[in-house]
Design a protein around this motif. Structure first.
Motif, short mmCIF file in Angstrom:
data_model
loop_
_atom_site.label_atom_id
_atom_site.label_comp_id
_atom_site.label_asym_id
_atom_site.label_seq_id
_atom_site.Cartn_x
_atom_site.Cartn_y
_atom_site.Cartn_z
N GLU A 29 0.82 -1.22 0.00
CA GLU A 29 0.00 0.00 0.00
C GLU A 29 0.85 1.27 0.00
O GLU A 29 0.35 2.34 -0.35
CB GLU A 29 -0.95 0.00 1.21
N ASP A 55 -3.00 -5.18 -8.25
CA ASP A 55 -3.07 -6.51 -7.64
C ASP A 55 -2.36 -7.55 -8.51
O ASP A 55 -1.68 -8.44 -8.00
CB ASP A 55 -4.52 -6.94 -7.41
N THR A 106 2.57 -9.84 6.69
CA THR A 106 1.32 -9.40 7.33
C THR A 106 0.40 -8.70 6.33
O THR A 106 -0.81 -8.79 6.46
CB THR A 106 1.59 -8.49 8.53
N GLU A 107 0.96 -8.03 5.35
CA GLU A 107 0.14 -7.40 4.31
C GLU A 107 -0.43 -8.44 3.35
O GLU A 107 -1.55 -8.30 2.87
CB GLU A 107 0.96 -6.39 3.50
N VAL A 109 -1.51 -11.29 3.83
CA VAL A 109 -2.69 -11.96 4.35
C VAL A 109 -3.96 -11.37 3.73
O VAL A 109 -4.93 -12.07 3.50
CB VAL A 109 -2.73 -11.85 5.89
N ARG A 110 -3.94 -10.10 3.42
CA ARG A 110 -5.09 -9.41 2.86
C ARG A 110 -4.97 -9.18 1.35
O ARG A 110 -5.69 -8.40 0.77
CB ARG A 110 -5.28 -8.07 3.58
N SER A 111 -4.06 -9.90 0.72
CA SER A 111 -3.83 -9.74 -0.71
C SER A 111 -4.72 -10.68 -1.52
O SER A 111 -5.47 -11.47 -0.97
CB SER A 111 -2.36 -10.04 -1.03
N SER A 112 -4.55 -10.60 -2.81
CA SER A 112 -5.35 -11.42 -3.72
C SER A 112 -5.02 -12.91 -3.55
O SER A 112 -3.99 -13.28 -3.01
CB SER A 112 -5.06 -11.01 -5.17
N ASP A 113 -5.92 -13.73 -4.06
CA ASP A 113 -5.69 -15.18 -4.03
C ASP A 113 -4.41 -15.54 -4.78
O ASP A 113 -3.68 -16.43 -4.36
CB ASP A 113 -6.88 -15.92 -4.65
N THR A 115 -1.68 -13.76 -5.15
CA THR A 115 -0.51 -13.42 -4.32
C THR A 115 -0.33 -14.45 -3.22
O THR A 115 0.77 -14.95 -3.01
CB THR A 115 -0.68 -12.01 -3.72
N ARG A 116 -1.40 -14.77 -2.55
CA ARG A 116 -1.31 -15.75 -1.45
C ARG A 116 -0.88 -17.11 -1.98
O ARG A 116 -0.12 -17.83 -1.33
CB ARG A 116 -2.64 -15.82 -0.71
#
Length: 188
Positions: A29, A55, A106-107, A109-113, A115-116
Protein backbone atom coordinates in the motif's frame (compact mmCIF):
# COMPACT_ATOMS: atom_id res chain seq x y z
CA UNK A 1 7.87 3.71 -32.29
CA UNK A 2 7.51 -0.07 -32.05
CA UNK A 3 9.69 -1.88 -29.53
CA UNK A 4 11.06 -5.39 -29.91
CA UNK A 5 9.89 -8.41 -27.95
CA UNK A 6 13.25 -8.41 -26.23
CA UNK A 7 12.70 -4.81 -25.10
CA UNK A 8 9.20 -5.67 -23.87
CA UNK A 9 10.69 -8.54 -21.83
CA UNK A 10 13.44 -6.27 -20.49
CA UNK A 11 10.88 -3.62 -19.53
CA UNK A 12 8.73 -6.20 -17.74
CA UNK A 13 11.80 -7.46 -15.87
CA UNK A 14 12.68 -3.90 -14.88
CA UNK A 15 9.14 -3.30 -13.60
CA UNK A 16 9.13 -6.52 -11.55
CA UNK A 17 12.59 -5.81 -10.12
CA UNK A 18 11.62 -2.25 -9.17
CA UNK A 19 8.31 -3.38 -7.66
CA UNK A 20 10.05 -6.13 -5.67
CA UNK A 21 12.44 -3.66 -4.06
CA UNK A 22 9.86 -0.96 -3.41
CA UNK A 23 7.22 -3.35 -2.03
CA UNK A 24 9.72 -4.93 0.39
CA UNK A 25 10.91 -1.51 1.52
CA UNK A 26 7.53 0.25 1.85
CA UNK A 27 4.78 -2.35 1.61
CA UNK A 28 2.15 -2.96 -1.02
CA UNK A 29 0.00 0.00 0.00
CA UNK A 30 2.99 2.33 0.44
CA UNK A 31 3.92 2.20 -3.24
CA UNK A 32 2.02 3.53 -6.24
CA UNK A 33 2.10 2.17 -9.78
CA UNK A 34 3.59 5.49 -10.89
CA UNK A 35 6.45 5.08 -8.40
CA UNK A 36 7.16 1.55 -9.63
CA UNK A 37 7.23 2.69 -13.24
CA UNK A 38 9.49 5.64 -12.43
CA UNK A 39 11.89 3.37 -10.52
CA UNK A 40 11.92 1.05 -13.55
CA UNK A 41 12.80 4.01 -15.78
CA UNK A 42 9.53 3.82 -17.67
CA UNK A 43 6.43 5.96 -18.05
CA UNK A 44 3.24 5.29 -16.13
CA UNK A 45 1.31 4.83 -19.36
CA UNK A 46 3.11 1.62 -20.21
CA UNK A 47 2.01 -0.19 -17.07
CA UNK A 48 -1.21 -1.67 -18.43
CA UNK A 49 0.62 -3.20 -21.35
CA UNK A 50 2.24 -5.52 -18.82
CA UNK A 51 -0.24 -5.89 -15.94
CA UNK A 52 -4.02 -5.84 -15.55
CA UNK A 53 -3.95 -4.00 -12.21
CA UNK A 54 -1.82 -3.26 -9.19
CA UNK A 55 -3.07 -6.51 -7.64
CA UNK A 56 -1.82 -8.33 -10.73
CA UNK A 57 1.55 -6.58 -10.36
CA UNK A 58 1.73 -7.62 -6.69
CA UNK A 59 0.97 -11.27 -7.47
CA UNK A 60 3.40 -11.40 -10.37
CA UNK A 61 6.08 -9.64 -8.33
CA UNK A 62 5.76 -12.23 -5.57
CA UNK A 63 6.03 -15.02 -8.14
CA UNK A 64 9.02 -13.28 -9.75
CA UNK A 65 10.83 -12.86 -6.43
CA UNK A 66 10.17 -16.40 -5.26
CA UNK A 67 10.59 -18.39 -8.49
CA UNK A 68 14.38 -18.85 -8.18
CA UNK A 69 13.80 -20.50 -4.81
CA UNK A 70 11.35 -23.09 -6.14
CA UNK A 71 13.42 -24.58 -8.92
CA UNK A 72 13.21 -28.37 -8.96
CA UNK A 73 16.96 -28.65 -9.28
CA UNK A 74 17.62 -26.27 -6.38
CA UNK A 75 20.15 -27.61 -3.91
CA UNK A 76 19.10 -28.81 -0.50
CA UNK A 77 19.84 -26.04 1.98
CA UNK A 78 20.68 -26.90 5.55
CA UNK A 79 18.74 -24.97 8.16
CA UNK A 80 21.83 -23.63 9.90
CA UNK A 81 23.55 -22.60 6.66
CA UNK A 82 20.43 -20.71 5.69
CA UNK A 83 19.90 -19.26 9.19
CA UNK A 84 23.43 -17.86 9.41
CA UNK A 85 22.70 -15.55 6.47
CA UNK A 86 19.02 -15.01 7.14
CA UNK A 87 19.47 -13.99 10.78
CA UNK A 88 22.11 -11.37 9.97
CA UNK A 89 22.39 -7.61 10.30
CA UNK A 90 22.81 -7.44 6.51
CA UNK A 91 19.45 -9.11 5.92
CA UNK A 92 17.69 -7.16 8.66
CA UNK A 93 19.02 -3.81 7.45
CA UNK A 94 18.23 -4.31 3.76
CA UNK A 95 14.57 -5.27 3.45
CA UNK A 96 14.43 -4.15 -0.19
CA UNK A 97 16.89 -6.89 -1.07
CA UNK A 98 15.83 -9.49 1.48
CA UNK A 99 13.20 -12.10 2.03
CA UNK A 100 9.68 -11.11 1.13
CA UNK A 101 8.05 -12.88 4.10
CA UNK A 102 9.18 -10.70 7.03
CA UNK A 103 8.70 -7.57 4.90
CA UNK A 104 5.28 -8.28 3.44
CA UNK A 105 3.83 -11.29 5.23
CA UNK A 106 1.32 -9.40 7.33
CA UNK A 107 0.14 -7.40 4.31
CA UNK A 108 -0.04 -10.46 2.09
CA UNK A 109 -2.69 -11.96 4.35
CA UNK A 110 -5.09 -9.41 2.86
CA UNK A 111 -3.83 -9.74 -0.71
CA UNK A 112 -5.35 -11.42 -3.72
CA UNK A 113 -5.69 -15.18 -4.03
CA UNK A 114 -2.95 -15.16 -6.68
CA UNK A 115 -0.51 -13.42 -4.32
CA UNK A 116 -1.31 -15.75 -1.45
CA UNK A 117 -0.93 -18.74 -3.75
CA UNK A 118 2.56 -17.62 -4.85
CA UNK A 119 3.59 -17.24 -1.22
CA UNK A 120 1.98 -20.54 -0.21
CA UNK A 121 3.88 -22.46 -2.86
CA UNK A 122 7.16 -21.00 -1.62
CA UNK A 123 6.37 -21.80 2.03
CA UNK A 124 5.72 -25.41 1.00
CA UNK A 125 8.98 -25.54 -0.93
CA UNK A 126 11.03 -24.03 1.90
CA UNK A 127 9.62 -26.47 4.46
CA UNK A 128 10.20 -29.44 2.14
CA UNK A 129 13.74 -28.27 1.45
CA UNK A 130 14.61 -27.76 5.12
CA UNK A 131 12.96 -31.06 6.11
CA UNK A 132 15.62 -32.91 4.13
CA UNK A 133 18.29 -31.88 6.65
CA UNK A 134 16.24 -31.11 9.77
CA UNK A 135 16.70 -33.05 12.98
CA UNK A 136 14.18 -35.75 13.79
CA UNK A 137 13.77 -39.50 13.66
CA UNK A 138 10.75 -39.58 11.37
CA UNK A 139 9.65 -37.63 8.33
CA UNK A 140 6.90 -36.02 10.42
CA UNK A 141 9.42 -34.90 13.07
CA UNK A 142 11.75 -33.48 10.40
CA UNK A 143 8.84 -31.61 8.77
CA UNK A 144 7.80 -30.18 12.15
CA UNK A 145 11.38 -29.08 12.82
CA UNK A 146 11.60 -27.49 9.38
CA UNK A 147 8.28 -25.69 9.82
CA UNK A 148 9.26 -24.44 13.26
CA UNK A 149 12.70 -23.31 12.13
CA UNK A 150 11.34 -21.43 9.10
CA UNK A 151 8.57 -19.75 11.08
CA UNK A 152 11.06 -18.84 13.80
CA UNK A 153 13.47 -17.25 11.33
CA UNK A 154 10.78 -15.19 9.59
CA UNK A 155 9.41 -14.03 12.94
CA UNK A 156 12.86 -13.18 14.27
CA UNK A 157 13.70 -10.98 11.29
CA UNK A 158 10.32 -9.27 11.54
CA UNK A 159 10.81 -8.59 15.26
CA UNK A 160 14.40 -7.43 14.79
CA UNK A 161 13.20 -4.87 12.24
CA UNK A 162 10.29 -3.52 14.22
CA UNK A 163 11.93 -2.84 17.59
CA UNK A 164 13.46 0.59 18.16
CA UNK A 165 16.19 -0.74 20.46
CA UNK A 166 19.28 -1.76 18.45
CA UNK A 167 20.65 -3.95 21.25
CA UNK A 168 17.35 -5.83 21.46
CA UNK A 169 17.29 -6.17 17.67
CA UNK A 170 20.74 -7.74 17.74
CA UNK A 171 19.72 -9.98 20.63
CA UNK A 172 16.64 -11.26 18.80
CA UNK A 173 18.80 -12.35 15.85
CA UNK A 174 21.61 -13.80 17.96
CA UNK A 175 19.32 -15.64 20.38
CA UNK A 176 17.28 -17.10 17.54
CA UNK A 177 20.41 -18.31 15.76
CA UNK A 178 21.73 -19.83 19.01
CA UNK A 179 18.39 -21.55 19.70
CA UNK A 180 18.26 -22.96 16.18
CA UNK A 181 21.82 -24.21 16.53
CA UNK A 182 20.88 -25.93 19.77
CA UNK A 183 17.82 -27.60 18.25
CA UNK A 184 18.93 -28.13 14.65
CA UNK A 185 22.67 -27.62 14.43
CA UNK A 186 23.86 -30.96 15.71
CA UNK A 187 22.47 -34.43 15.14
CA UNK A 188 20.21 -35.70 17.91
Amino acid sequence: MKITREQVAENRQAILDAAATLFRERGFEGVTVAEVMKAAGLTHGGFYGHFASKDDLIAQTCTHVLTPFRAEDAPVVGIMDFAANYLSDQHRDNPGEGCIFPSLGTEAVRSSDATRHALTENVKYRIENFAQTAQGKTAAERRQAATGAWATMVGAVMLSRLVDDSALSEQVLADTLAWLDKTQGRPA
